[in-house]
Design an enzyme around this catalytic site. Sequence first.
Site, PDB file in Angstrom:
ATOM      1  N   ILE A   1      73.385 107.933  27.296  1.00  0.00           N
ATOM      2  CA  ILE A   1      74.557 108.246  28.112  1.00  0.00           C
ATOM      3  C   ILE A   1      75.672 108.813  27.245  1.00  0.00           C
ATOM      4  O   ILE A   1      76.285 109.833  27.585  1.00  0.00           O
ATOM      5  CB  ILE A   1      75.029 106.999  28.879  1.00  0.00           C
TER       6      ILE A   1
ATOM      7  N   THR B   1      82.128 102.520  31.490  1.00  0.00           N
ATOM      8  CA  THR B   1      81.043 102.628  32.465  1.00  0.00           C
ATOM      9  C   THR B   1      79.835 101.824  31.996  1.00  0.00           C
ATOM     10  O   THR B   1      78.721 102.056  32.461  1.00  0.00           O
ATOM     11  CB  THR B   1      80.623 104.092  32.689  1.00  0.00           C
TER      12      THR B   1
ATOM     13  N   ARG C   1      79.403  97.737  30.849  1.00  0.00           N
ATOM     14  CA  ARG C   1      79.417  96.456  31.539  1.00  0.00           C
ATOM     15  C   ARG C   1      80.812  95.860  31.420  1.00  0.00           C
ATOM     16  O   ARG C   1      81.483  96.001  30.389  1.00  0.00           O
ATOM     17  CB  ARG C   1      78.392  95.480  30.956  1.00  0.00           C
TER      18      ARG C   1
ATOM     19  N   ASP D   1      84.559 101.496  35.759  1.00  0.00           N
ATOM     20  CA  ASP D   1      83.574 101.457  36.837  1.00  0.00           C
ATOM     21  C   ASP D   1      82.950 100.074  36.953  1.00  0.00           C
ATOM     22  O   ASP D   1      82.242  99.804  37.921  1.00  0.00           O
ATOM     23  CB  ASP D   1      82.476 102.493  36.583  1.00  0.00           C
TER      24      ASP D   1
ATOM     25  N   GLU E   1      82.063  91.134  39.987  1.00  0.00           N
ATOM     26  CA  GLU E   1      81.882  92.180  40.995  1.00  0.00           C
ATOM     27  C   GLU E   1      81.293  91.540  42.255  1.00  0.00           C
ATOM     28  O   GLU E   1      80.138  91.105  42.229  1.00  0.00           O
ATOM     29  CB  GLU E   1      80.951  93.270  40.450  1.00  0.00           C
TER      30      GLU E   1
ATOM     31  N   HIS F   1      81.324 100.163  40.463  1.00  0.00           N
ATOM     32  CA  HIS F   1      80.023 100.193  39.777  1.00  0.00           C
ATOM     33  C   HIS F   1      79.092 101.220  40.444  1.00  0.00           C
ATOM     34  O   HIS F   1      77.962 100.895  40.822  1.00  0.00           O
ATOM     35  CB  HIS F   1      79.383  98.798  39.777  1.00  0.00           C
ATOM     36  N   ILE F   2      79.588 102.443  40.540  1.00  0.00           N
ATOM     37  CA  ILE F   2      78.842 103.499  41.238  1.00  0.00           C
ATOM     38  C   ILE F   2      78.405 104.625  40.310  1.00  0.00           C
ATOM     39  O   ILE F   2      77.863 105.629  40.766  1.00  0.00           O
ATOM     40  CB  ILE F   2      79.683 104.107  42.376  1.00  0.00           C
TER      41      ILE F   2
END
Length: 304
Positions: free
Chosen positions: A155, A224, A226, A250, A255, A274-275
């Site tokens: 990533i 993005t 955790r 994010d 959550e 978290h998308i």
Amino acid sequence: MKTVLISADETGVPPYCLQQIREAGIQLECRKCTSPEDVAAFSRDAELIWFFGPNPGLTAEILPLLPRCKGIFRSGSGLDSLPVSAAEALGIEVMNTPESIAESVAEHAVALLFALIRRIPYYDRSVKSGHWEEPAGMNWHISGRTLGLVGYGRIARAVEKMVSGFRMKVVHYDPWQPDSVELDELLKMSDYVSLHCPLTEETRQLIDARRLGLMKPGSLLVNTSRGGVIDEKALAEALKKGTPAGAALDVLCDESPAEEHPLYHFDNVILTPHIAAFSADFEKNFWNCSAQKIISACQRWQRS
């Protein structure tokens, strides 16, 4: 070779994915298991246990009860919900498919960063509330600035490639990469910091009060990875002091978060639920990568 899916019955998997796996000669059974006892009973004669999302039934305690198990596989990224240490101690392989979501997460990280730099959510709210105001406090620019990547896997590398057209200087911290800078040094030199490390005991609250204090005045933070990688209370206090000067997240520790979450009250904080992994290509990539990972693992074990 037998694989069991413990997250859903067959209606929860696209038919083409089931077909790919079974046409490779793999026996596949599917059932939604919700307890350790259920998982143990359903998986007792399986070589591979497959799941996606959280599964409270897959615990370290049941692994010794699965004598044929060669691997546990989570579709998607992140291994923090798996009993990794217990599996490794038993010689059980642990797998996931970060490649299936890497591009989407990288896109979201870059989008969050750019939205934060250009203050897009703030000005959107301002215009819609009837205030066509002259820009004030435009303190950031994209091109030519330094971006620090914490973690340097798929990533982060995709993020680096995406921002290359903006002439950004990119530095990274990753203990597994010999050309990395030290984390403290990265925080001191970066205008923008983006987090891409897994959540482990070593990375839990990696970005704490001390490290937030090392960031440059006016710097920005994106996460993005955790939620647990950041000490959220320390971040809220740091934002009050202006270092960092904004954050885009994010992921959060809890959550869904409580209504009184301390980060809700900042105009310079962007939150998304978290998308990052989701896109128009998510379903295709998720299931194709899952099928290929299962087939590859089972074929490898058969040859050994």
